[in-house]
Motif scaffolding. Structure first.
Motif, mmCIF file in Angstrom:
data_model
loop_
_atom_site.group_PDB
_atom_site.id
_atom_site.type_symbol
_atom_site.label_atom_id
_atom_site.label_comp_id
_atom_site.label_asym_id
_atom_site.label_seq_id
_atom_site.Cartn_x
_atom_site.Cartn_y
_atom_site.Cartn_z
ATOM 1 N N PHE A 121 7.003 -3.549 64.138
ATOM 2 C CA PHE A 121 6.633 -4.661 63.260
ATOM 3 C C PHE A 121 5.106 -4.844 63.329
ATOM 4 C CE2 PHE A 121 10.872 -5.516 64.990
ATOM 5 C CZ PHE A 121 11.615 -5.727 63.841
ATOM 6 N N GLU A 123 2.908 -6.174 61.585
ATOM 7 C CA GLU A 123 2.314 -7.451 61.186
ATOM 8 C C GLU A 123 2.401 -8.512 62.286
ATOM 9 O OE1 GLU A 123 6.633 -7.903 59.678
ATOM 10 O OE2 GLU A 123 5.289 -6.320 60.331
ATOM 11 N N ILE A 141 4.235 -15.767 64.661
ATOM 12 C CA ILE A 141 4.990 -15.646 63.412
ATOM 13 C C ILE A 141 4.552 -16.703 62.392
ATOM 14 C CG2 ILE A 141 7.001 -14.552 64.476
ATOM 15 C CD1 ILE A 141 8.370 -17.388 64.276
ATOM 16 N N LEU A 148 5.811 -15.933 58.565
ATOM 17 C CA LEU A 148 6.644 -14.802 58.143
ATOM 18 C C LEU A 148 7.931 -15.326 57.506
ATOM 19 C CD1 LEU A 148 6.326 -12.439 61.244
ATOM 20 C CD2 LEU A 148 5.058 -12.342 59.090
ATOM 21 N N GLU A 151 13.851 -14.119 57.142
ATOM 22 C CA GLU A 151 14.580 -12.863 57.322
ATOM 23 C C GLU A 151 13.825 -11.910 58.240
ATOM 24 O OE1 GLU A 151 13.606 -14.004 54.205
ATOM 25 O OE2 GLU A 151 15.509 -15.025 53.818
ATOM 26 N N ARG A 152 12.500 -11.876 58.107
ATOM 27 C CA ARG A 152 11.696 -10.991 58.949
ATOM 28 C C ARG A 152 11.716 -11.491 60.400
ATOM 29 N NH1 ARG A 152 10.502 -5.735 58.974
ATOM 30 N NH2 ARG A 152 8.380 -5.302 59.644
ATOM 31 N N GLU A 155 14.863 -10.428 61.977
ATOM 32 C CA GLU A 155 14.810 -9.000 62.353
ATOM 33 C C GLU A 155 14.068 -8.820 63.677
ATOM 34 O OE1 GLU A 155 13.503 -6.016 59.434
ATOM 35 O OE2 GLU A 155 13.710 -7.622 57.933
ATOM 36 N N ILE A 156 12.957 -9.508 63.817
ATOM 37 C CA ILE A 156 12.143 -9.412 65.033
ATOM 38 C C ILE A 156 12.936 -9.910 66.241
ATOM 39 C CG2 ILE A 156 10.084 -10.362 66.187
ATOM 40 C CD1 ILE A 156 8.856 -10.404 63.247
#
Length: 187
Positions: A121, A123, A141, A148, A151-152, A155-156
């Motif tokens: 990731f 970013e 984040i 962010l 959803e991202r 995922e993280i």
């Protein structure tokens, strides 16, 4: 259970309150700033005889300024990794989730996670306060970057959990820790 605003409580219920637990970011602060109104509310709570305890995801090294400058009775940091308070003689007391050697080993595991997570990731950066932490590692984040998408972040967090770490998410950080600790348990 639905939480009610304090003003909606019966006076007899309100009179039983003795402790105020509060987060810092986006609770006592607005856009990262501690307002005079927040400090005034803390002072009024003290005058009413209430214990005031900050419970934050911020790093352990933030505890002493919060304890002394904001006059909290105790500060719990890193989502429960540490707690600090002053005893009756004004001497600093502390409680940590693990001994110093264990924390050192956990730091190495968290640093290894940071490299792997950032390659997956790109970013996501380690939070700017990482060097001040003793129990977890926070990833930015939404503190110094645009927030962010949910959803991202999911995922993280799933990646961190799949890598064997415990996680906590705030409005600005995704936290990873080797052992599970929590604000509730430390409180």
């Amino acid at each position: 259970m639905t939480l009610k605003a304090l003003r909606e409580w019966m006076p007899a219920q309100r009179s039983q309150l003795r402790v105020v637990l509060t987060d810092i970011d986006d609770t006592l602060t607005t856009h990262g700033q501690l307002s005079a109104a927040s400090l005034d509310a803390l002072a009024r709570a003290k005058q009413a005889g209430w214990l005031r305890i900050a419970v934050t995801g911020r790093p352990t090294y933030w505890t002493l300024p919060l304890l002394r400058l904001c006059d909290f009775d105790a500060v719990i940091a890193e989502n429960g990794a540490s707690a600090f308070w002053l005893d009756r003689d004004g001497q600093q007391q502390a409680l940590f989730y693990a001994d110093a050697e264990t924390r050192k080993q956990h730091r190495k595991a968290l640093q290894a996670l940071a490299g792997v997570l950032q390659s997956r990731f790109p970013e996501v950066m380690v939070a700017s306060d990482a060097a001040q932490r003793i129990g977890d590692l926070a990833f930015d984040i939404g503190e110094t970057i645009s927030p962010l998408p949910v959803e991202r972040v999911e995922e993280i967090v799933a990646f961190m959990r799949d890598s064997g770490f415990h996680t906590t998410v705030s409005s600005i950080h995704a936290h990873a820790s080797v052992l599970p600790f929590s604000k509730q348990t430390m409180t």
